[in-house]
Design an enzyme around this catalytic site. Structure first.
Site, short mmCIF file in Angstrom:
data_model
loop_
_atom_site.label_atom_id
_atom_site.label_comp_id
_atom_site.label_asym_id
_atom_site.label_seq_id
_atom_site.Cartn_x
_atom_site.Cartn_y
_atom_site.Cartn_z
N CYS A 85 0.83 -1.21 0.00
CA CYS A 85 0.00 0.00 0.00
C CYS A 85 0.87 1.26 0.00
O CYS A 85 1.36 1.69 1.05
CB CYS A 85 -0.92 -0.01 1.21
SG CYS A 85 -1.93 1.46 1.35
N CYS A 109 -0.39 4.08 2.14
CA CYS A 109 -0.20 3.88 3.59
C CYS A 109 1.26 4.09 3.98
O CYS A 109 1.55 4.68 5.02
CB CYS A 109 -0.58 2.45 4.02
SG CYS A 109 -2.10 1.84 3.33
N ASP A 110 2.19 3.60 3.17
CA ASP A 110 3.58 3.50 3.61
C ASP A 110 4.57 4.37 2.83
O ASP A 110 5.74 4.45 3.20
CB ASP A 110 4.05 2.03 3.51
CG ASP A 110 3.20 1.12 4.39
OD1 ASP A 110 2.72 1.59 5.44
OD2 ASP A 110 3.00 -0.05 4.02
#
Ligand code: NAP
Length: 334
Positions: free
Chosen positions: A141, A144-145
């Site tokens: 992701c 997300c990261d």
């Protein structure tokens, strides 16, 4: 575990909450079927919660952020009275007239119809080091990261729209993004390919697969293999984003329903009717091909209309009670 009182039989429970689940909920709530939606405890909203701009969902000329789109859908379903619960379904018993759905909280719901809108899950490479270094440089992701990879050299594996989207997003942070693809031709749509190729931070390595992820506590190197010559090579990166597609999430019910050769839930023609009466499927869980937000939403609409017709045809107007255990195991009463 708290068993429900026998007189609580719901018309329909929806398991899953992407565009398919929420669209089914909007339609069914408007049809006064009082749907319960089990959205998932950490996955409410589905895949689009991990996306940034959604530019191709009709009705949003400027685009809309994936999480905003999903929150809008949830609010729309709530507005018409859908009972939306941020809980998991942990067990489904589907082979009887009144289905049983156990929630993560241990409650057992009884329902005449169930819509399976469980979506799909990120595919894994299945190579050494991938699992061990997950969360330590291996990610599924970018939104997300990506932030953790500021000014670093990272790689994305995959050749579809997801890989292009991840790579493009990651250029906001990383200094260099290498896309590793196992063939010479990308599967992604032309607009995404053009954007990725025009981005000077992105380079492509063709005919290449990852055979191992290495690193002590965090990713430092990928071992690669040329898919044409078989030659091994190495690439030093601090991050690997895996974007190689998704598999339908069928673990909860795959032993009870017929699946297709692709592993998706089998449905009857263009309907949402699965191999079990009163059980319907919608969205990515039945779709090996299109898997778009808009096709999932359309599929949720199909499921809602099918449920409505099925309930009208199959539930006697005076059927308000849960059948006895004996009746539960017998064929659907007509
Ligand atoms: P996808 O289209 O199935 O592409 C998966 C890619 O990963 C393919 O290039 C495939 O290679 C590669 N791959 C699969 N297994 C692999 C493995 N074990 N090792 C190495 N490579 C592997 O999946 P997706 O990109 O997630 O897209 C899914 C759907 O969502 C598509 O319909 C897509 O259009 C849509 N989507 C749209 C957008 C957008 O419009 N903005 C964004 C994301 C996704 P091969 O090509 O060789 O098979």
């Amino acid at each position: 575990m708290t068993e429900q009182t026998p007189d609580q039989v719901h018309d329909v429970v929806i398991v899953g909450s992407g565009p398919a689940g929420y669209t089914a909920a909007v339609y069914m709530a408007r049809a006064n079927l009082n749907p319960i939606v089990l959205t998932g405890s950490v996955t409410a909203g589905g895949e689009l919660m991990n996306t940034t701009d959604v530019e191709n969902f009709p009705g949003f000329p400027e685009g809309i952020m994936g999480p905003d789109l999903m929150m809008n859908m949830e609010q729309q379903a709530r507005r018409f009275g859908a009972d939306i619960r941020h809980e998991d379904a942990t067990e489904l018993i589907l082979d009887r007239p009144i289905k049983q759905i156990t929630t993560g909280a241990g409650e057992v719901l009884h329902s005449r119809a169930v819509v399976l809108a469980t979506g799909s899950a990120y595919r894994e490479l299945g190579v050494p080091g991938e699992k061990e270094l997950s969360g330590h440089g291996v990610s599924w992701c970018a939104t997300c990261d990506g932030f953790f990879f500021r000014e670093q050299n990272i790689a994305v594996v995959g050749g579809g729209d997801s890989a292009m989207e991840e790579a493009l997003f990651l250029t906001k942070f990383a200094s260099q993004v290498t896309v590793l693809h196992r063939r010479e031709e990308l599967r992604a749509s032309q607009i995404m390919v053009d954007r990725a190729k025009a981005n000077e931070k992105i380079t492509f390595v063709w005919n290449t697969e990852v055979t191992e992820v290495q690193g002590e506590g965090k990713v430092s190197r990928l071992i690669l293999r040329d898919t044409v010559t078989g030659e091994p090579s190495a690439l030093d990166v601090t991050g690997l984003f895996v974007a190689i597609g998704h598999d339908p999430r069928t673990a909860l019910f795959k032993d009870q329903l017929t699946l297709t050769a692709d592993g998706t839930a089998w449905v009857d023609g263009r309907s949402s009717r699965t191999s079990l009466p009163g059980v319907f499927a919608a969205g990515d869980v039945l779709d090996p091909t299109y898997r778009q937000a808009i096709t999932a939403a359309g599929s949720g609409c199909v499921a809602a209309l099918d449920v409505e017709h099925w309930l009208a045809d199959n539930v006697p107007t005076d059927a308000a009670e849960v059948p006895s255990e004996t009746t539960l195991n017998s064929p659907v009463p007509l």
